[in-house]
Structures are given as structure tokens and as C-alpha cells.
Design a protein around this motif. Structure first.
Motif, mmCIF file in Angstrom:
data_model
loop_
_atom_site.group_PDB
_atom_site.id
_atom_site.type_symbol
_atom_site.label_atom_id
_atom_site.label_comp_id
_atom_site.label_asym_id
_atom_site.label_seq_id
_atom_site.Cartn_x
_atom_site.Cartn_y
_atom_site.Cartn_z
ATOM 1 N N VAL A 23 0.801 -1.224 0.000
ATOM 2 C CA VAL A 23 0.000 0.000 0.000
ATOM 3 C C VAL A 23 0.834 1.274 0.000
ATOM 4 N N GLY A 24 2.156 1.144 0.076
ATOM 5 C CA GLY A 24 2.988 2.334 0.102
ATOM 6 C C GLY A 24 2.656 3.200 1.304
ATOM 7 N N GLU A 25 2.487 4.481 1.068
ATOM 8 C CA GLU A 25 2.147 5.412 2.144
ATOM 9 C C GLU A 25 0.656 5.722 2.171
ATOM 10 N N LYS A 26 -0.128 4.973 1.420
ATOM 11 C CA LYS A 26 -1.559 5.247 1.333
ATOM 12 C C LYS A 26 -2.303 4.688 2.537
ATOM 13 N N LEU A 27 -3.535 5.174 2.707
ATOM 14 C CA LEU A 27 -4.381 4.649 3.772
ATOM 15 C C LEU A 27 -4.827 3.229 3.459
ATOM 16 N N VAL A 28 -5.048 2.459 4.523
ATOM 17 C CA VAL A 28 -5.563 1.100 4.392
ATOM 18 C C VAL A 28 -6.980 1.075 4.958
ATOM 19 N N PHE A 29 -7.940 0.650 4.147
ATOM 20 C CA PHE A 29 -9.322 0.503 4.586
ATOM 21 C C PHE A 29 -9.586 -0.979 4.838
ATOM 22 N N ILE A 30 -10.042 -1.323 6.051
ATOM 23 C CA ILE A 30 -10.285 -2.712 6.432
ATOM 24 C C ILE A 30 -11.732 -2.880 6.876
ATOM 25 N N ASN A 31 -12.448 -3.826 6.258
ATOM 26 C CA ASN A 31 -13.787 -4.173 6.727
ATOM 27 C C ASN A 31 -13.686 -4.919 8.049
ATOM 28 N N CYS A 32 -14.491 -4.538 9.011
ATOM 29 C CA CYS A 32 -14.415 -5.122 10.348
ATOM 30 C C CYS A 32 -15.752 -5.712 10.776
ATOM 31 N N THR A 33 -15.693 -6.627 11.726
ATOM 32 C CA THR A 33 -16.878 -7.025 12.481
ATOM 33 C C THR A 33 -16.848 -6.267 13.799
ATOM 34 N N HIS A 34 -17.972 -6.175 14.473
ATOM 35 C CA HIS A 34 -17.976 -5.491 15.757
ATOM 36 C C HIS A 34 -17.161 -6.261 16.789
ATOM 37 N N GLU A 35 -17.073 -7.589 16.614
ATOM 38 C CA GLU A 35 -16.249 -8.382 17.530
ATOM 39 C C GLU A 35 -14.783 -8.016 17.375
ATOM 40 N N SER A 36 -14.337 -7.863 16.137
ATOM 41 C CA SER A 36 -12.918 -7.573 15.928
ATOM 42 C C SER A 36 -12.558 -6.159 16.367
ATOM 43 N N LEU A 37 -13.529 -5.261 16.406
ATOM 44 C CA LEU A 37 -13.244 -3.895 16.845
ATOM 45 C C LEU A 37 -12.861 -3.835 18.312
ATOM 46 N N SER A 38 -13.188 -4.893 19.047
ATOM 47 C CA SER A 38 -12.812 -4.959 20.464
ATOM 48 C C SER A 38 -11.527 -5.750 20.674
ATOM 49 N N GLY A 39 -10.925 -6.228 19.583
ATOM 50 C CA GLY A 39 -9.762 -7.108 19.693
ATOM 51 C C GLY A 39 -8.482 -6.372 20.039
ATOM 52 N N GLY A 40 -7.661 -7.008 20.852
ATOM 53 C CA GLY A 40 -6.399 -6.412 21.269
ATOM 54 C C GLY A 40 -5.409 -6.241 20.137
ATOM 55 N N HIS A 41 -5.622 -6.949 18.989
ATOM 56 C CA HIS A 41 -4.661 -6.825 17.897
ATOM 57 C C HIS A 41 -4.576 -5.394 17.366
ATOM 58 N N LEU A 42 -5.622 -4.589 17.569
ATOM 59 C CA LEU A 42 -5.588 -3.215 17.072
ATOM 60 C C LEU A 42 -4.557 -2.368 17.804
ATOM 61 N N GLU A 43 -4.158 -2.804 19.003
ATOM 62 C CA GLU A 43 -3.115 -2.082 19.729
ATOM 63 C C GLU A 43 -1.757 -2.204 19.032
ATOM 64 N N LEU A 44 -1.626 -3.176 18.138
ATOM 65 C CA LEU A 44 -0.362 -3.394 17.443
ATOM 66 C C LEU A 44 -0.239 -2.545 16.182
ATOM 67 N N ILE A 45 -1.308 -1.861 15.811
ATOM 68 C CA ILE A 45 -1.353 -1.166 14.523
ATOM 69 C C ILE A 45 -1.270 0.330 14.722
ATOM 70 N N HIS A 46 -0.491 0.980 13.874
ATOM 71 C CA HIS A 46 -0.409 2.435 13.942
ATOM 72 C C HIS A 46 -1.698 3.019 13.359
ATOM 73 N N PRO A 47 -2.486 3.748 14.157
ATOM 74 C CA PRO A 47 -3.826 4.145 13.714
ATOM 75 C C PRO A 47 -3.843 5.115 12.541
ATOM 76 N N GLU A 48 -2.774 5.862 12.344
ATOM 77 C CA GLU A 48 -2.780 6.820 11.244
ATOM 78 C C GLU A 48 -2.803 6.142 9.881
ATOM 79 N N LYS A 49 -2.437 4.862 9.846
ATOM 80 C CA LYS A 49 -2.398 4.136 8.574
ATOM 81 C C LYS A 49 -3.715 3.459 8.220
ATOM 82 N N VAL A 50 -4.607 3.313 9.201
ATOM 83 C CA VAL A 50 -5.736 2.398 9.034
ATOM 84 C C VAL A 50 -7.079 3.114 9.208
ATOM 85 N N VAL A 51 -7.993 2.851 8.275
ATOM 86 C CA VAL A 51 -9.391 3.263 8.403
ATOM 87 C C VAL A 51 -10.211 1.996 8.640
ATOM 88 N N LEU A 52 -10.956 1.976 9.720
ATOM 89 C CA LEU A 52 -11.777 0.811 10.060
ATOM 90 C C LEU A 52 -13.180 1.003 9.504
#
Length: 426
Positions: free
Chosen positions: A76-105
Motif C-alpha cells: 500500500v505504500g504510504e496510502k491509507l488502508v481501509f479494512i472491513n471489520c466485524t464489531h467483535e474484531s473492533l474490540s480485539g487487542g490486535h488493534l493495539e499493534l497497529i499504527h492508527p494513522e495508517k488504518v481506516v476501520l
């Protein structure tokens, strides 16, 4: 159209043959472009399995592969990443590993049967993600009356051209602008007429086949030994020293390679490159290192075993630890966790348990439980298996042998499942 944004992708990234299950992650991406047809971001889709099932586990695996294994720069280079989510995954601890400026949920609306209370109940989680720095995208369904409380949370609203008539486009755009600060994205744009209609209404972001069809990207992976990953989990749980963890990383080049690749990925958000194992451990910290290792274990397919096997092992370990805490001293609870996590190692590695045990040094009571079904941990393991199997008779028998009530066991099982979900592993 004479060109598309996807034509800038190197030929080596476009998948033209089936993936090798153990060392390729298959990720489809579709460009989101601006009014000048320059790439604004990419929506990613997991294509590593034949199943189209969308789950919290698939969200976690997709993010993990995209921002760690795949090499974010080429994907994706320096572009934003859009990820389809479930509401269950929105509570997942894995999101703490991701830099939020790169990701649109991309957040789905709830089923038609959802009550206003259900809708309002999601707000704390969504607000928490925004406070972490994530931007949230919603479909045009958020413009319905019952979702009025979600409107201030929207950074993007995707208007699906397949869901409304052209004559209603203007009212949708005006309503969105009047009640939100969101950027609008016209998606599933398949003709010049659709593009022109939305452009004339002031929409500046577009996604659809008229611009670019989803392109498959082959991401080569290098999988560490699952036994080594479990060793790392155990070291972190015992709050081992940085030197001890560094020693383990040095013994498994694939594990250390994955860690350095992950921590240096743009998805992690560091401004300088980390080349030292010790520095990587210190930067990541024990909590995030544990989440990373657990996710690495549960998304791995080594030996042909599905990710759910690793998930079951982690849940089983936590359940046994909680049950042991009712009856044993703390140091024994750690061993109970080890028994649970290692109890499926034969399945994960595709070898006998005897063979699997040759690669790790474990306390004798742990070995007795795993190899001979004897010793103090054997009843806990049997009870954990009964919980998974739904075997009421075995459940009652083993719980009674341990003098544990149904309520104690059921509550521990629920806590174990919740704990695993918080790791982003279920």
C-alpha cells in the motif's frame, strides 16, 4: 479509460497462480481514488482461503498479514488502508499493534433486529477507537434515523451506487454534508455516468470497477516454528528478562525475522529502523510482544492445521490457568497454562506428542499431563476438553473430582474466551 491506478503495481506483485498455503498470504486490494484519479487509499480483502466467511479472526489475520508479513511498502505504500471489520474484531487487542494513522476501520451497521439500545451500546467502543487515532468509515446505512448518534464518529461515509436510485443521490449527499463532517466516497462506481453524477454533487473520492478492479497481491511469508512461538509466549508470561527473550529470538531466525519485519513496518509507525533484537523487545514491551506472539500462533497454518487450532490452544491454556488458580499456588498456575497451550502442539506441528516434546524442555508434571494423562494437571486438561466438546457427563465428573462448581467452571471458560478475543485471536 486508458489507464488505471493499478497499472503502477509491479508485475511481480500480481498473483497469477495459486498460493502456497504455508508461505503466501493472498490479499486483494482495490484502489480508492481522488478527483484526479490519484490513489488516495486501498481497501484490502483477505483471499488466503477459499472461504468468504467474514469474522473477527479474519479481520485480525488480514491486518496482521498486510502490515507485518506482506511488506506494507509494496502493498500500500504510504496510502491509507481501509479494512472491513466485524464489531467483535473492533474490540480485539490486535488493534493495539497497529499504527492508527495508517488504518481506516470500516464499521458495519447492526442487523435489522438490533434495538436502539444495541446501537447506543456500541458507541463507547467506537469512541475509544477514535481516541486511539483510528478513523472510522460507515456505509450510507448510517444516515438512517436510528444511527443519528453514530454520525459524529464518521470520518468517511461510503455511498454504494448499487443501493440507491440516481435521483436520490443529491439528497443523500446533502444530508451527509449537513449532519456529518465525513468525507464522502462513492463506491461501486461502474460507469462514466455514475462518476459524473457524483462528481457534479461535489464528491471527491471514488471506488469501483470503472477505476480499478481488485488486484491480488502475493505476500511471501516466513513462518517460525509454532513450538518456538509458544516458548516466546511462555517467556513473556513469566516476565522474563530482555536478555532471555533475546536469546530465544537468536535461536530462531524466522521468529526474529518476523519480529523485526513487523516492528519496522510502516503499520507500526516508528520513525527509525530497529535492527537489534534487544531494542525491538524494549520498544514493543511485554504486553504488545505477547499479543504479537499470540496472533502469530493463531494465524499460522504450519503443518496444515487451521488457525482455529492455535486459538483453541490459547483458550485452553487460559481456562486451565484460571481453574488452577482456584486450587493451586501461582507458580503452578503458570504450568497449567503451559499444559493447555502445548496440548494441541502435536496437531499444530503434524507430529506425535512424543516427538513434539523432544523440542522443548518442560517441567515433569507438564510432561506427565501431556504424554501420560497423569499428574496434577491431567484433571484440569480433561475438564477443559469436556468444556470444548460440550460433554455434560464428562464435565460433571471432572468438575466434581476437582471440587469445582458448574458456575466456577463456566465463568472461567467465559473469561478465557473473552481473554482470547481481546488478543484478536478469535
Amino acid at each position: 479509460m486508458s489507464s488505471t491506478p493499478e497499472q503502477a503495481v509491479p508485475d511481480t506483485l500480481l498473483a497469477t497462480r495459486p498460493a502456497e498455503a504455508d508461505n503466501l498470504a493472498m490479499i486483494a486490494r482495490q484502489a480508492i481514488v481522488d478527483s484526479h484519479q490519484a490513489v488516495f487509499g486501498y481497501e484490502l480483502f483477505d483471499r488466503s482461503t477459499a472461504s468468504d466467511a467474514h469474522s473477527a479472526a479474519s479481520d485480525a489475520a488480514l491486518l496482521f498479514n498486510a502490515l507485518s508479513y506482506a511488506g506494507t511498502e509494496s502493498l500500500v505504500g504510504e496510502k491509507l488502508v481501509f479494512i472491513n471489520c466485524t464489531h467483535e474484531s473492533l474490540s480485539g487487542g490486535h488493534l493495539e499493534l497497529i499504527h492508527p494513522e495508517k488504518v481506516v476501520l470500516e464499521v458495519p451497521t447492526l442487523p435489522e433486529s438490533a434495538t436502539l439500545q444495541d446501537i447506543e451500546g456500541r458507541i463507547p467502543t467506537l469512541e475509544g477507537l477514535r481516541k486511539q487515532g483510528f478513523r472510522l468509515a460507515f456505509s450510507e446505512q448510517i444516515l438512517r434515523r436510528q444511527y443519528v448518534s453514530w454520525l459524529p464518529l464518521a470520518a468517511f461515509i461510503k455511498l454504494d451506487m448499487m443501493t440507491f436510485a440516481p435521483e436520490t443521490a443529491e439528497s443523500l449527499v446533502k444530508f451527509s454534508r449537513a449532519h456529518t463532517n465525513a468525507q464522502l466516497i462513492a463506491e461501486k462506481v461502474e460507469s462514466a455516468e455514475q462518476h459524473q453524477l457524483m462528481a457534479d454533487l461535489g464528491v471527491r473520492l471514488f471506488q469501483g470497477y470503472w477505476f480499478a478492479k481488485p488486484a491480488l497481491v502475493q505476500a511471501h511469508t516466513i513462518r517460525p516454528s509454532q513450538a518456538t512461538v509458544v516458548q516466546l509466549i511462555n517467556l513473556v508470561r513469566k516476565q522474563a528478562s530482555t536478555a532471555e527473550i533475546e536469546d530465544l529470538l537468536k535461536k530462531d531466525p524466522t521468529l526474529s525475522f518476523n519480529l523485526l519485519r513487523f516492528i519496522n513496518s510502516s503499520g507500526f509507525g516508528l520513525s527509525c529502523e530497529i535492527t537489534s533484537f534487544r531494542h525491538a523487545v524494549m520498544i514493543l514491551g511485554l504486553k504488545k510482544l505477547f499479543r504479537w506472539a499470540a496472533l502469530l500462533l493463531t494465524t499460522s497454518r504450519a503443518g496444515g492445521s487451521p488457525p482455529v487450532v492455535g486459538t483453541t490452544a490459547v483458550v485452553r491454556g487460559r481456562l486451565m490457568e484460571l481453574l488452577a488458580a482456584e486450587l493451586m499456588p501461582p507458580e503452578e498456575c503458570d504450568n497449567a497454562f503451559v499444559v493447555g497451550v502445548f496440548s494441541l502442539l502435536d496437531t499444530m506441528l503434524g507430529v506425535s506428542m512424543e516427538k513434539a516434546m523432544e523440542s522443548v524442555a518442560l517441567p515433569q508434571p507438564v510432561v506427565d499431563a501431556l504424554l501420560h494423562n497423569t499428574g496434577p494437571f491431567a484433571p484440569f486438561l480433561a475438564l477443559a476438553k469436556a468444556c470444548e466438546a460440550g460433554d455434560d457427563a464428562a464435565f460433571a465428573r471432572y468438575a466434581e473430582d476437582l471440587h469445582l462448581s458448574n458456575r466456577q467452571v463456566n465463568w472461567a471458560h467465559l473469561q478465557a474466551l473473552t481473554w482470547a478475543e481481546d488478543l484478536g485471536s478469535v
